[in-house]
Design a protein around this motif. Structure first.
Motif, PDB file in Angstrom:
ATOM      1  N   ASP A  70     -38.073  -5.217  14.520  1.00  0.00           N
ATOM      2  CA  ASP A  70     -37.226  -5.523  15.681  1.00  0.00           C
ATOM      3  C   ASP A  70     -35.817  -4.977  15.472  1.00  0.00           C
ATOM      4  O   ASP A  70     -35.204  -4.431  16.386  1.00  0.00           O
ATOM      5  CB  ASP A  70     -37.173  -7.037  15.912  1.00  0.00           C
ATOM      6  N   ALA A  71     -35.316  -5.095  14.264  1.00  0.00           N
ATOM      7  CA  ALA A  71     -33.946  -4.654  13.962  1.00  0.00           C
ATOM      8  C   ALA A  71     -33.815  -3.136  13.950  1.00  0.00           C
ATOM      9  O   ALA A  71     -32.769  -2.594  14.297  1.00  0.00           O
ATOM     10  CB  ALA A  71     -33.503  -5.228  12.615  1.00  0.00           C
ATOM     11  N   HIS A  72     -34.872  -2.431  13.550  1.00  0.00           N
ATOM     12  CA  HIS A  72     -34.769  -0.981  13.362  1.00  0.00           C
ATOM     13  C   HIS A  72     -35.660  -0.163  14.285  1.00  0.00           C
ATOM     14  O   HIS A  72     -35.610   1.063  14.227  1.00  0.00           O
ATOM     15  CB  HIS A  72     -35.067  -0.626  11.899  1.00  0.00           C
ATOM     16  N   GLY A  73     -36.474  -0.800  15.091  1.00  0.00           N
ATOM     17  CA  GLY A  73     -37.309  -0.087  16.047  1.00  0.00           C
ATOM     18  C   GLY A  73     -38.546   0.514  15.439  1.00  0.00           C
ATOM     19  O   GLY A  73     -39.648   0.055  15.680  1.00  0.00           O
ATOM     20  N   VAL A  74     -38.378   1.527  14.641  1.00  0.00           N
ATOM     21  CA  VAL A  74     -39.505   2.239  14.028  1.00  0.00           C
ATOM     22  C   VAL A  74     -39.244   2.327  12.528  1.00  0.00           C
ATOM     23  O   VAL A  74     -38.130   2.619  12.104  1.00  0.00           O
ATOM     24  CB  VAL A  74     -39.651   3.660  14.617  1.00  0.00           C
ATOM     25  N   ARG A  75     -40.288   2.053  11.758  1.00  0.00           N
ATOM     26  CA  ARG A  75     -40.179   2.146  10.306  1.00  0.00           C
ATOM     27  C   ARG A  75     -41.431   2.788   9.738  1.00  0.00           C
ATOM     28  O   ARG A  75     -42.540   2.526  10.200  1.00  0.00           O
ATOM     29  CB  ARG A  75     -40.032   0.762   9.668  1.00  0.00           C
TER      30      ARG A  75
END
Length: 132
Positions: free
Chosen positions: A34-39
């Motif tokens: 949620d914090a970084h979108g894509v990991r």
């Protein structure tokens, strides 16, 4: 091997919700995505100090089966795999916000340390502490 998702019967809504988020790392995976979108897998592993490759793989597979996480594989050499939240995963993460706030208040009240306070660097530990 990942466990098959339970399909009920459930005792109540909390039982159904906990079935999906059970596991030490799932809440942190939700927060990180949620914090970084894509990991990518390695980014998730670095962000979650203490998680093993096996456990992260297992949780991601379960979360994908529960439609919380989307796994996108790029046809490259070497293959690139990215993980992101589905809309269903975002709504679960929002629902967990109150639980995170409760946990943060418990940490403050009882003087509990975060991962960073114990000397192990990790964005997830600090972020969870500051979020809740």
């Amino acid at each position: 091997m990942s466990k098959a998702p339970r399909r009920g019967p459930y005792i109540c809504g909390i039982d159904a919700a906990l079935d999906v988020v059970s596991g030490k790392w799932k809440g942190l995976i939700l927060w990180e995505l949620d914090a970084h979108g894509v990991r990518r897998f390695a980014e998730l592993r670095r962000a979650l100090p203490g998680v093993s490759e096996k456990m992260l793989t297992q949780h991601l597979r379960e979360m994908e089966a529960d439609a919380l996480v989307h796994r996108k594989v790029y046809a490259e050499v070497p293959p690139r795999v990215e993980y992101s939240l589905t809309e269903h995963g975002r709504t679960l993460n929002q629902a967990l916000g109150a639980l995170g706030a409760w946990g943060g208040e418990r940490m403050r009240r009882e003087g509990l340390e975060t991962v960073e306070a114990n000397g192990a660097a990790g964005a997830a530990g600090a972020a969870v502490a500051s979020r809740g």
